[in-house]
Write an enzyme that holds these catalytic residues in place. Structure first.
Site, PDB file in Angstrom:
ATOM      1  N   LYS B  68       0.826  -1.197   0.000  1.00  0.00           N
ATOM      2  CA  LYS B  68       0.000   0.000   0.000  1.00  0.00           C
ATOM      3  C   LYS B  68       0.859   1.245   0.000  1.00  0.00           C
ATOM      4  CE  LYS B  68      -2.103   1.724   3.669  1.00  0.00           C
ATOM      5  NZ  LYS B  68      -3.083   1.844   4.753  1.00  0.00           N
ATOM      6  N   ARG B 112     -10.349  -0.519   6.898  1.00  0.00           N
ATOM      7  CA  ARG B 112      -9.613  -1.458   7.748  1.00  0.00           C
ATOM      8  C   ARG B 112      -9.229  -0.806   9.074  1.00  0.00           C
ATOM      9  NH1 ARG B 112      -4.720   1.095   8.882  1.00  0.00           N
ATOM     10  NH2 ARG B 112      -3.027   0.534   7.478  1.00  0.00           N
ATOM     11  N   GLN B 140     -12.720   9.565   9.335  1.00  0.00           N
ATOM     12  CA  GLN B 140     -12.435   8.377  10.127  1.00  0.00           C
ATOM     13  C   GLN B 140     -13.307   8.313  11.383  1.00  0.00           C
ATOM     14  OE1 GLN B 140     -11.191   4.811  11.253  1.00  0.00           O
ATOM     15  NE2 GLN B 140     -10.738   5.723   9.272  1.00  0.00           N
ATOM     16  N   GLY B 224      -5.175   7.771  16.207  1.00  0.00           N
ATOM     17  CA  GLY B 224      -4.614   8.893  15.445  1.00  0.00           C
ATOM     18  C   GLY B 224      -3.103   8.829  15.270  1.00  0.00           C
ATOM     19  N   LYS B 230       3.518  12.197  16.712  1.00  0.00           N
ATOM     20  CA  LYS B 230       2.113  12.300  17.097  1.00  0.00           C
ATOM     21  C   LYS B 230       1.838  11.699  18.480  1.00  0.00           C
ATOM     22  CE  LYS B 230       0.431  12.362  12.305  1.00  0.00           C
ATOM     23  NZ  LYS B 230      -0.304  11.586  11.289  1.00  0.00           N
TER      24      LYS B 230
END
Lengths: 323, 323
Positions: B68, B112, B140, B224, B230
């Site tokens: 991907k 997914r 999301q 997230g 993050k």
């Protein structure tokens, strides 16, 4: 998204001075720009004797960058299929959108790999040579010879390969397409001892060239090793060579000839290593004497992939507009 | 090579019990099979506020695996474009040939990812709940709610988001499509204090949930954080939770909430961490009391990508044959 097939790509991209210059510029970019080139991603599928590699590099200043997926499945011959497969994707560096797919089945990799061999020879081999030796008689051996012809004149080729039939085919094809005389050697030793430039193009996991065969003036380009278990040169060759040059230090120390030399304690991870981009960016040949022995260690970089993919894309889209 | 577009894919793949089961099986595979899943490859293009990620995983027993390519370019809104892009490629694990392209623009990733949230809640949250809270009001957040409805019954939703307009749109859409009552919270604190399950769906780089807001019975899914910079939860939350579960330990310790907790010395790289696949393979919920506080830390795995891509491919090619 634009999709281009192998036949179209082959019509637009061949091994010539232009593509060699494109790859030379990629090495200069790698040496002089903050190119973003993450480590190669690899999926091993040992039960099918296969591996899939992903390479990429973003070269600042270009609106697109390439992501390459290439595979080698070495049982494919049993199914009558080539072992290599692959494609390149061009992604916008401005928006992240995938813009084009080059379904080249590995062709562009062959071109950029051979072009890197020519760039190495251009900056490292003697100007005046007679004989080029190749170890391995597959597709890449052919491309390497073709590319070398663009940077050096030579009339004689010495080839060694393990399969007689393939070596004979190689001889016939190369004599016809390049107009050189191809001689078949019985051993790799013969090739090395009697050549001015030697290119190794094998998937060997044990050295095929021994240190004791080196001779003054020899240039070797080892382009076969691109994985942790591969090796084409006795490790000490890197140490005794007057000039040893890597395509990208970080890669060769993990995947190239340098890996074994580090494992044997001949080099340290911290040693400074000349990269091909150092030579191309300074436009300076490396040898200081005709007798110097030089070795180039090429693993193949995402920078070359992005450069050749951009070149192909620009030609293909120009043609599409004109057509 | 077969090429499928987003519209076709959306017709065949939605968030439902089947796709949640597919993703659950992927976690079981990750826990029980020698899945080959190399670290995520990432290209950062800071001058355009963008990043491109490559994920892949080969699950033994399947003839194809997915690779991907997904991107997030966070200045795209200035051009009127979505920030996310992406596609999946299906590659033969037998021959290395690229077999299909799913031009899903990130849709399968949304599916997914939401399905993983549902799997986490299925095995970690209390059976009987009243209110689900979501922090973030983007695509999301919507998918997560939809997926949660397949594993838990609830009538109330509490949402917090920084942009009033987007939160109002979220409320309207969710009330209509899911038949739930959506209440708009003024602060993340309200969401946490008054919900039984909380899902965080933000690109936050500073904690949005504080430890002092935790209450007995709460389940949090933090999905997230998927990059080194993050963070959505105060690191101590992982320590005080009765049960902390990662999608894949190796990834969350680098990219998820666990990273900050390790940096703050609350966890060590060597600590054993329960993975979601440990729960799904044993078919055993984790909580021992209704009062337990549980936290799921999801970064998104190549295993999920391969599973959803195979599911999509099988449905798409079946449809193509029938049609």
């Amino acid at each position: 998204m634009l999709i281009f097939k192998e036949e179209e790509i082959k019509q637009q991209v061949t091994i010539n001075r232009e593509t060699i210059a494109v790859v030379e510029d990629a090495f200069t970019d790698l040496a002089t720009k903050p190119v973003e080139m993450p480590p190669i991603m690899r999926v091993d599928i040992p039960e099918n004797n296969g591996e899939v590699d992903v390479k990429t590099a973003y070269i600042p200043g270009h609106e697109l960058f390439a992501l390459k997926v290439s595979s080698g499945f070495f049982n494919n011959y049993k199914l009558g299929l080539p072992s290599a497969n692959g494609l390149m994707m061009l992604i916008s560096a401005v928006t992240g959108e995938p813009k084009a797919l080059l379904l080249d089945n590995g062709y562009l990799t062959d071109v950029r790999t051979a072009a890197a061999g020519a760039v190495a020879a251009k900056y490292m081999a003697n100007e005046s040579i007679t004989t080029v030796g190749v170890i391995g008689a597959g597709a890449q051996a052919r491309y390497q010879l073709k590319a070398l012809r663009e940077v050096r004149s030579f009339q004689h080729v010495l080839v060694y390969g393990p399969t007689e039939k393939r070596v004979l085919e190689f001889k016939e094809e190369m004599e016809e397409s390049l107009g050189v005389n191809v001689y078949i050697a019985d051993t790799p030793k013969q090739v090395v001892c009697d050549s001015d430039i030697v290119v190794t193009t094998t998937p060997a996991t044990e050295p095929v060239i021994k240190r004791e065969w080196l001779h003054p003036g020899l240039h070797i380009t080892a382009m076969g090793s691109d994985a942790e278990h591969k090796q084409e040169l006795e490790a000490s060759i890197l140490k005794v060579a007057d000039h040893y040059v890597a395509d990208v230090k970080k890669q060769v120390s993990r995947l190239g000839e340098l890996r074994s030399a580090i494992e044997e304690g001949l080099f340290s991870e911290r040693d400074s290593i000349v990269e091909l981009g150092d030579l191309t960016s300074n436009k300076t040949p490396i040898r200081t004497s005709e007798k110097d022995i030089t070795v180039a260690d090429l693993t193949g970089t995402g920078g070359q992939d992005t450069a050749i993919a951009l070149y192909a894309y620009n030609r293909l889209t120009k043609t599409a507009q004109l057509g």
